[in-house]
Design an enzyme around this catalytic site. Structure first.
Site, PDB file in Angstrom:
ATOM      1  N   ASN A 224       0.873  -1.173   0.000  1.00 19.89           N
ATOM      2  CA  ASN A 224       0.000   0.000   0.000  1.00 19.89           C
ATOM      3  C   ASN A 224       0.915   1.229   0.000  1.00 19.89           C
ATOM      4  O   ASN A 224       1.363   1.689   1.046  1.00 19.89           O
ATOM      5  CB  ASN A 224      -0.914  -0.001   1.228  1.00 19.89           C
ATOM      6  CG  ASN A 224      -1.855  -1.188   1.226  1.00 19.89           C
ATOM      7  OD1 ASN A 224      -2.506  -1.476   0.234  1.00 19.89           O
ATOM      8  ND2 ASN A 224      -1.921  -1.900   2.338  1.00 19.89           N
ATOM      9  N   LYS A 303       0.620  -3.519  -6.152  1.00 23.59           N
ATOM     10  CA  LYS A 303      -0.773  -3.769  -5.779  1.00 23.59           C
ATOM     11  C   LYS A 303      -1.608  -2.749  -6.548  1.00 23.59           C
ATOM     12  O   LYS A 303      -1.442  -1.545  -6.357  1.00 23.59           O
ATOM     13  CB  LYS A 303      -0.972  -3.598  -4.270  1.00 23.59           C
ATOM     14  CG  LYS A 303      -2.418  -3.733  -3.811  1.00 23.59           C
ATOM     15  CD  LYS A 303      -2.504  -3.591  -2.297  1.00 23.59           C
ATOM     16  CE  LYS A 303      -3.945  -3.710  -1.813  1.00 23.59           C
ATOM     17  NZ  LYS A 303      -4.023  -3.647  -0.334  1.00 23.59           N
ATOM     18  N   GLU A 307      -8.372  -2.152  -2.983  1.00 23.76           N
ATOM     19  CA  GLU A 307      -8.392  -1.407  -1.722  1.00 23.76           C
ATOM     20  C   GLU A 307      -7.913   0.040  -1.901  1.00 23.76           C
ATOM     21  O   GLU A 307      -7.148   0.559  -1.088  1.00 23.76           O
ATOM     22  CB  GLU A 307      -7.563  -2.142  -0.657  1.00 23.76           C
ATOM     23  CG  GLU A 307      -8.110  -3.529  -0.366  1.00 23.76           C
ATOM     24  CD  GLU A 307      -7.314  -4.284   0.679  1.00 23.76           C
ATOM     25  OE1 GLU A 307      -7.924  -5.046   1.454  1.00 23.76           O
ATOM     26  OE2 GLU A 307      -6.076  -4.117   0.716  1.00 23.76           O
ATOM     27  N   LYS A 381      -2.260 -14.782  -3.235  1.00 27.72           N
ATOM     28  CA  LYS A 381      -2.380 -15.160  -1.825  1.00 27.72           C
ATOM     29  C   LYS A 381      -2.771 -16.627  -1.710  1.00 27.72           C
ATOM     30  O   LYS A 381      -3.599 -17.125  -2.481  1.00 27.72           O
ATOM     31  CB  LYS A 381      -3.421 -14.284  -1.124  1.00 27.72           C
ATOM     32  CG  LYS A 381      -2.911 -12.887  -0.802  1.00 27.72           C
ATOM     33  CD  LYS A 381      -3.856 -12.150   0.120  1.00 27.72           C
ATOM     34  CE  LYS A 381      -3.266 -10.781   0.503  1.00 27.72           C
ATOM     35  NZ  LYS A 381      -4.123 -10.061   1.447  1.00 27.72           N
ATOM     36  N   ASP A 386      -8.263 -13.152   2.711  1.00 28.82           N
ATOM     37  CA  ASP A 386      -7.180 -12.288   3.184  1.00 28.82           C
ATOM     38  C   ASP A 386      -6.595 -12.844   4.472  1.00 28.82           C
ATOM     39  O   ASP A 386      -6.906 -12.370   5.562  1.00 28.82           O
ATOM     40  CB  ASP A 386      -7.708 -10.867   3.405  1.00 28.82           C
ATOM     41  CG  ASP A 386      -6.580  -9.858   3.613  1.00 28.82           C
ATOM     42  OD1 ASP A 386      -5.407 -10.259   3.553  1.00 28.82           O
ATOM     43  OD2 ASP A 386      -6.870  -8.674   3.828  1.00 28.82           O
ATOM     44  N   GLU A 408       1.832 -16.202  -2.080  1.00 30.25           N
ATOM     45  CA  GLU A 408       2.073 -15.245  -1.001  1.00 30.25           C
ATOM     46  C   GLU A 408       1.480 -15.766   0.296  1.00 30.25           C
ATOM     47  O   GLU A 408       0.298 -16.091   0.347  1.00 30.25           O
ATOM     48  CB  GLU A 408       1.450 -13.893  -1.359  1.00 30.25           C
ATOM     49  CG  GLU A 408       1.588 -12.837  -0.295  1.00 30.25           C
ATOM     50  CD  GLU A 408       0.926 -11.522  -0.674  1.00 30.25           C
ATOM     51  OE1 GLU A 408       0.197 -10.962   0.156  1.00 30.25           O
ATOM     52  OE2 GLU A 408       1.113 -11.058  -1.817  1.00 30.25           O
ATOM     53  N   GLU A 414      -0.274 -12.742  14.036  1.00 34.86           N
ATOM     54  CA  GLU A 414      -1.594 -12.102  14.064  1.00 34.86           C
ATOM     55  C   GLU A 414      -2.502 -12.896  14.964  1.00 34.86           C
ATOM     56  O   GLU A 414      -2.520 -14.106  14.887  1.00 34.86           O
ATOM     57  CB  GLU A 414      -2.178 -12.012  12.659  1.00 34.86           C
ATOM     58  CG  GLU A 414      -3.514 -11.282  12.612  1.00 34.86           C
ATOM     59  CD  GLU A 414      -3.951 -10.932  11.197  1.00 34.86           C
ATOM     60  OE1 GLU A 414      -4.922 -10.190  11.072  1.00 34.86           O
ATOM     61  OE2 GLU A 414      -3.298 -11.361  10.240  1.00 34.86           O
TER      62      GLU A 414
END
Length: 414
Positions: A224, A303, A307, A381, A386, A408, A414
């Site tokens: 991003n 990217k 988003e 991904k 996500d 990815e 997390e």
């Protein structure tokens, strides 16, 4: 970061300062080098990565009482030979080690190595400097087992040529996410409060750790791409070059996340249309300037159309058009573009069941199979949403046999 109990935080006397004050040695503590460092070790070959091998061996031997030998070599007994296969004339034990290598086909590539036992000597033959570096750390990992008379001959070669970590690090601190995307992943190893970290001790130590586990590429900023991060491509390229200089001795190439709108944001053009000649020229010129500053630059990570990030959809173009634009600029210089497949309508109302977000990437990219240039790597991904706790494999991974793909995965906590 402080040293662990029983292990000093500083590895003193290392010529390249791989171990520095406040840098934790992680899986390369001094003691890991005892088996190697207490023996007579010959390093045979030359080149920047071979210099790193020599530095490691010299330091280990000075610490643990062994002896580091380099060419020109007198024919005398040694316990370990670390040699480039093509750097002749080879020491006698390495020459004898060629026989089993030739019997098995001899394929090592630039990053592979053969580890075997010849009489009382352990021999590591590498196909290239990177293989010699990876082989050194493999010997360190084995410890005393590397010098066992019964050591089994084995050939090691990476299954995948590109093994890369993408850092979602922000140069400028994000008001919500902080210095690193998602907010809880700690501080950035590269950036601090809007600028680069001037003390690169941790970056050098990080490069050493990466080489020890075979990572050969790193993207140094968030996918991003904000206003500050966009400028890393041009006026702040020197900051990226300093990181590349710190990682180069360990065979780690630097990649950069860029905004698709760079010709507008940085170049003052009215459009970023991938089929516009002025846009193509801007990317070609800018990319050449990057390589003039960082000759071993790896390429771009993008990217787009996801988003809120700009992309080719703005101009009625496909993702193949967008990716091929950057690939065309990178191809003459040996670079690649990692084009991320995580594309979906982020303004979608979750209650609207007419749109299936889980199949968005498949819908966008599967019809484009075979349309990407050979130096485009579609980065998919592992899961279709996500980074869920448990998730199915993305169908895109099996749906595009004519396209280079990278999987990815999320490796942060997390």
């Amino acid at each position: 970061m402080a040293g662990s109990p029983g292990e000093p935080a500083t590895v003193t006397g290392h010529p390249h300062r791989f171990g520095e004050p406040s840098v934790h040695p992680a899986w390369l503590p001094s003691e890991a080098f005892r088996a190697l460092g207490s023996r007579r070790v010959l390093v045979h070959g030359d080149g920047p990565l071979v210099d790193t091998v020599e530095t490691e061996v010299t330091w280990a031997c000075s610490r643990f009482g062994g002896q580091a030998l380099v060419a020109p070599y007198r024919d005398e007994p040694v316990d370990l030979v670390l040699a480039l296969r093509w750097a002749g004339p080879l020491p006698a034990p390495a020459t004898r080690a060629l026989a089993p290598l030739n019997e098995t086909g001899g394929g090592l590539g630039d990053e592979g190595f053969l580890l075997t036992r010849v009489g009382d000597t352990t021999v590591l033959l590498a196909g290239g400097p990177a293989g010699l570096l990876y082989g050194l750390y493999h010997v360190v990992r084995l410890g005393e087992a590397a010098f066992d008379p019964g050591l089994v001959t084995r050939r090691h070669r990476p299954a995948l040529r590109r093994r890369m970590l993408d850092h979602w690090d922000n140069v400028a601190v994000h008001p919500v996410m902080g210095q690193v995307e998602r907010g809880y992943a700690g501080g950035s190893i590269f950036w601090r409060n809007g600028g680069p970290r001037r003390d690169l001790a941790r970056v050098r130590a990080y490069g050493r750790l990466l080489a020890a586990c075979g990572i050969n590429a790193v993207s140094v900023n968030n996918v991003n791409v904000g206003a500050t991060e966009a400028r890393l491509l041009t006026e702040r390229l020197g900051d990226v070059a300093e990181i590349a200089d710190a990682l180069r001795p360990f065979g780690v190439r630097v990649h950069l996340s860029v905004t698709f709108a760079a010709p507008v944001v940085l170049g003052g053009l009215p459009t970023a249309d991938p089929l516009d000649e002025k846009v193509r020229s801007w990317w070609a010129t800018t990319t050449r300037q990057v390589y003039e500053r960082i000759p071993d630059f790896g390429g771009y990570v993008v990217k787009a159309d996801s988003e809120g990030q700009p992309g080719p959809f703005t101009y009625g173009r496909s993702h193949a058009d967008g990716a091929n634009l950057l690939a065309e600029a990178l191809a003459p210089l040996g670079g690649v573009v990692h084009w991320r497949a995580f594309v979906y309508n982020h303004r979608q109302d979750w209650r609207d069941r007419r749109t299936d977000r889980a199949r968005a990437a498949y819908d966008h990219f599967a019809p484009l199979d075979g349309e990407f240039r050979t130096n485009v790597i579609l980065q998919v991904k592992y899961g279709p949403i996500d980074f869920q706790t448990r998730e199915p494999v993305s169908p895109v991974i099996a749906a595009m046999p004519a396209t280079r793909l990278a999987v990815e995965m999320q490796v942060t906590q997390e």
